[in-house]
Motif scaffolding. Structure first.
Motif, PDB file in Angstrom:
ATOM      1  N   ASN A   9       0.891  -1.155   0.000  1.00 38.45           N
ATOM      2  CA  ASN A   9       0.000   0.000   0.000  1.00 38.45           C
ATOM      3  C   ASN A   9       0.929   1.205   0.000  1.00 38.45           C
ATOM      4  N   PHE A  10       1.174   1.751  -1.164  1.00 39.22           N
ATOM      5  CA  PHE A  10       2.186   2.787  -1.318  1.00 39.22           C
ATOM      6  C   PHE A  10       1.804   4.101  -0.641  1.00 39.22           C
ATOM      7  N   VAL A  11       0.543   4.267  -0.289  1.00 39.90           N
ATOM      8  CA  VAL A  11       0.096   5.454   0.425  1.00 39.90           C
ATOM      9  C   VAL A  11       0.401   5.312   1.913  1.00 39.90           C
ATOM     10  N   ARG A  12       0.264   4.112   2.462  1.00 41.61           N
ATOM     11  CA  ARG A  12       0.346   3.879   3.906  1.00 41.61           C
ATOM     12  C   ARG A  12       1.610   3.156   4.374  1.00 41.61           C
ATOM     13  N   ILE A  13       2.215   2.351   3.499  1.00 35.12           N
ATOM     14  CA  ILE A  13       3.322   1.486   3.911  1.00 35.12           C
ATOM     15  C   ILE A  13       4.554   1.814   3.092  1.00 35.12           C
ATOM     16  N   ASP A  14       5.601   2.314   3.762  1.00 36.86           N
ATOM     17  CA  ASP A  14       6.852   2.542   3.043  1.00 36.86           C
ATOM     18  C   ASP A  14       7.738   1.299   3.171  1.00 36.86           C
ATOM     19  N   GLY A  15       8.915   1.350   2.586  1.00 38.54           N
ATOM     20  CA  GLY A  15       9.805   0.192   2.597  1.00 38.54           C
ATOM     21  C   GLY A  15      10.186  -0.255   3.988  1.00 38.54           C
ATOM     22  N   ASP A  16      10.437   0.696   4.891  1.00 44.91           N
ATOM     23  CA  ASP A  16      10.788   0.345   6.274  1.00 44.91           C
ATOM     24  C   ASP A  16       9.617  -0.335   6.979  1.00 44.91           C
ATOM     25  N   ASP A  17       8.410   0.181   6.731  1.00 46.68           N
ATOM     26  CA  ASP A  17       7.217  -0.434   7.323  1.00 46.68           C
ATOM     27  C   ASP A  17       7.042  -1.864   6.826  1.00 46.68           C
ATOM     28  N   MET A  18       7.198  -2.062   5.522  1.00 44.23           N
ATOM     29  CA  MET A  18       7.019  -3.406   4.967  1.00 44.23           C
ATOM     30  C   MET A  18       8.047  -4.356   5.565  1.00 44.23           C
ATOM     31  N   ASN A  19       9.288  -3.912   5.686  1.00 45.77           N
ATOM     32  CA  ASN A  19      10.305  -4.762   6.317  1.00 45.77           C
ATOM     33  C   ASN A  19       9.919  -5.102   7.745  1.00 45.77           C
ATOM     34  N   ALA A  20       9.398  -4.130   8.484  1.00 45.91           N
ATOM     35  CA  ALA A  20       8.965  -4.388   9.862  1.00 45.91           C
ATOM     36  C   ALA A  20       7.829  -5.410   9.886  1.00 45.91           C
ATOM     37  N   LEU A  21       6.857  -5.255   8.986  1.00 50.56           N
ATOM     38  CA  LEU A  21       5.738  -6.195   8.920  1.00 50.56           C
ATOM     39  C   LEU A  21       6.225  -7.611   8.631  1.00 50.56           C
ATOM     40  N   LEU A  22       7.110  -7.738   7.653  1.00 52.25           N
ATOM     41  CA  LEU A  22       7.629  -9.059   7.287  1.00 52.25           C
ATOM     42  C   LEU A  22       8.426  -9.661   8.437  1.00 52.25           C
ATOM     43  N   ASN A  23       9.181  -8.839   9.159  1.00 48.14           N
ATOM     44  CA  ASN A  23       9.950  -9.330  10.308  1.00 48.14           C
ATOM     45  C   ASN A  23       9.039  -9.785  11.441  1.00 48.14           C
ATOM     46  N   ILE A  24       7.960  -9.062  11.683  1.00 44.41           N
ATOM     47  CA  ILE A  24       7.000  -9.454  12.720  1.00 44.41           C
ATOM     48  C   ILE A  24       6.392 -10.806  12.370  1.00 44.41           C
ATOM     49  N   LEU A  25       6.009 -10.990  11.121  1.00 45.91           N
ATOM     50  CA  LEU A  25       5.426 -12.271  10.703  1.00 45.91           C
ATOM     51  C   LEU A  25       6.467 -13.386  10.750  1.00 45.91           C
TER      52      LEU A  25
END
Length: 106
Positions: A9-25
Motif C-alpha cells: 500500500n504505497f500510500v500507507r506502507i513505506d519500505g521500512d514499514d514493509m520490512n517491519a511487517l515481514l519481520n514481525i510475521l
C-alpha cells in the motif's frame, strides 16, 4: 515458499514499514512476502490485506498467533507516528475473507 502475502500500500506502507511487517510475521514462524496491491486505498481508515496461501485454512492456534502479530503491526504504526490499519483482513486462496482482525480498544 511464502505462506502469507502482504499487500503493498504505497500510500500507507513505506519500505521500512514493509520490512517491519515481514519481520514481525517471520518472528511467529510465517514466511511472508509483499505482493502488489489489489485495492485502491482512498479512505481515512485503511485496511491491511494479507493472503493465506496454504490450501488448508489456518488453525485456531495459528489465528491466535496471527492476532498477536497483527497487534504488533498496529503498534509499529502507532510507534512510528503513522495511522495504523483499522483492521487486517486475512483472505484465502479464492480471495474469500477468512478472518478479520480488529485492534482491541485502548
Amino acid at each position: 515458499m511464502a505462506e502469507i502475502l502482504v499487500e503493498e500500500n504505497f500510500v500507507r506502507i513505506d519500505g521500512d514499514d514493509m520490512n517491519a511487517l515481514l519481520n514481525i510475521l517471520d518472528a511467529v514462524d510465517l514466511e511472508a512476502e509483499p505482493t502488489a496491491p489489489r485495492d485502491n486505498d482512498t479512505g481515512v481508515r485503511w485496511q491491511l490485506a494479507v493472503h493465506w496461501l496454504p490450501s488448508a485454512p489456518p488453525s485456531a492456534e495459528r489465528l491466535t498467533t496471527l492476532a498477536g502479530a497483527f497487534a504488533e503491526i498496529h503498534a509499529h504504526f502507532v510507534l512510528e507516528g503513522k495511522v495504523p490499519p483499522a483492521r487486517v483482513i486475512l483472505y484465502g486462496r479464492e480471495s474469500e475473507a477468512i478472518h478479520i482482525f480488529e485492534p482491541e480498544a485502548a
